[in-house]
Design an enzyme around this catalytic site. Structure first.
Site, mmCIF file in Angstrom:
data_model
loop_
_atom_site.group_PDB
_atom_site.id
_atom_site.type_symbol
_atom_site.label_atom_id
_atom_site.label_comp_id
_atom_site.label_asym_id
_atom_site.label_seq_id
_atom_site.Cartn_x
_atom_site.Cartn_y
_atom_site.Cartn_z
ATOM 1 N N THR A 77 -1.784 2.132 -0.910
ATOM 2 C CA THR A 77 -1.644 2.431 0.508
ATOM 3 C C THR A 77 -1.825 3.928 0.734
ATOM 4 O OG1 THR A 77 -0.259 2.045 2.458
ATOM 5 C CG2 THR A 77 0.896 2.667 0.418
ATOM 6 N N TYR A 80 -4.351 6.800 -0.301
ATOM 7 C CA TYR A 80 -5.263 6.613 -1.437
ATOM 8 C C TYR A 80 -6.303 5.512 -1.274
ATOM 9 C CZ TYR A 80 -1.661 9.475 -3.614
ATOM 10 O OH TYR A 80 -0.772 10.483 -3.903
ATOM 11 N N ASN A 102 -7.225 -1.666 -0.732
ATOM 12 C CA ASN A 102 -5.758 -1.696 -0.726
ATOM 13 C C ASN A 102 -5.194 -2.564 -1.857
ATOM 14 O OD1 ASN A 102 -6.313 -4.278 0.337
ATOM 15 N ND2 ASN A 102 -4.404 -4.274 1.509
ATOM 16 N N MET A 211 1.000 5.201 16.197
ATOM 17 C CA MET A 211 1.818 5.312 17.399
ATOM 18 C C MET A 211 2.625 4.042 17.624
ATOM 19 S SD MET A 211 2.719 7.230 19.959
ATOM 20 C CE MET A 211 1.463 8.495 20.156
ATOM 21 N N GLY A 258 2.400 -6.781 14.445
ATOM 22 C CA GLY A 258 1.819 -6.371 13.169
ATOM 23 C C GLY A 258 2.304 -7.169 11.981
#
Length: 296
Positions: A77, A80, A102, A211, A258
């Site tokens: 994550t 990287y 990922n 945000m 999310g």
């Protein structure tokens, strides 16, 4: 595991998460609980690059160490996801398309990079917004997560994609990238949210910026630009209800939190690490368990 500078001894299946400031990640528990439910042992280590024992080590050294210690793979994550590509032997179609990794799988002396964020958002979108009109969409944020979401939206049938970012050149680059990968999609950068949301009136929008996170409160979209006939998705899951989603629900919009992307990217990574299919419902229950207050 968290904060322990000694890499855990390999168990039956050993994986980990490499990143900075990862202590609140829900991914390790999702993987370990799922393995336990399937009847085998899996150990998932926090490999926080902010810890004193790793802060002076380059990413290449950490990858060498975990591979030598028998890890099946690692999730990667911030910051990287792009840097890791030069350290790999091959990329999946999604990782190559997005230009970010990922999930790294170690197999037969080789390192293979995958991007499960793209698949994770696609699955979440198809299930959470089933039947929603999605010919025209607005993406806010053209960073690493935004790149994966942009390609996922194209895969999900979006034909017209507006990309907004504080860095207009980055937004333009992503728009061009999407059109190269999906010639049937018309994508372009936009500098003014009001012009898009008020005048163009897209079918929906996705916030792919930080945000709304607990450490960056607020909303990426002014409340007055939201309307009941638009769907609103957010990739932030801490908190689960961001200010954007709260505002959108108050306006009567369909919303997508999310959590779906977080769970489904883990589902796909689990399968890549272990070769066994994961149960999305069970992993969702583990994810949701973080928000439940213990009973006395």
């Amino acid at each position: 595991m968290q904060g322990d500078c000694k890499t855990p001894a390999p168990g039956k299946v050993q994986v980990g998460l490499i990143g900075c400031g990862i202590g609140k990640s829900r991914t390790p528990k999702m993987h370990m609980d799922e393995a336990r439910a399937l009847g085998f042992d899996l150990d998932y280590a926090f490999l926080d690059m902010d810890d004193d024992c790793r802060s002076s080590k380059p990413l290449s050294q950490i990858l060498d160490e975990v591979e030598q210690e028998g890890y099946a793979g690692v999730n990667v994550t911030y910051p990287y996801k792009i840097d890791v590509i030069s350290l790999l032997d091959g990329l999946s179609e999604n990782a190559n398309m997005v230009g970010a990794v990922n999930t790294v799988v170690f197999r037969d002396g080789k390192r293979f990079g995958h991007n499960t964020d793209l698949w994770g958002f696609s699955e979440s979108f198809k299930l959470g917004l089933a039947g929603a009109k999605s010919d025209d969409a607005l993406l806010i944020g053209a960073g690493g997560a935004g790149v994966a979401v942009a390609h996922a939206l194209a895969k999900c049938g979006v034909k017209h994609l507006s990309v907004h970012d504080v860095d207009l050149d980055r937004a333009s680059g992503l728009a061009d990238h999407v059109m190269e990968s999906f010639p049937h999609v018309s994508a372009h950068a936009v500098s003014d949210l009001e012009d898009v949301l008020v005048d163009k009136r897209p079918d929906g929008l996705v916030n792919a910026t930080p945000m709304g996170m607990a450490k960056l409160p607020g909303s990426a979209v002014p409340e007055q630009y939201l309307r009941p006939d638009i769907w609103v998705a957010d990739i932030v899951y801490f908190p689960l209800e961001t200010q954007l989603l709260k505002d959108a629900r108050a306006k009567g919009c369909r919303t997508l939190p999310g959590s779906g992307m977080a769970v489904y990217q883990a589902v796909r990574a689990f399968e890549l690490f272990t070769g066994r299919p994961a149960d999305p419902t069970r992993m969702t229950q583990t994810f949701d368990g973080f928000d439940k207050k213990p009973t006395l």
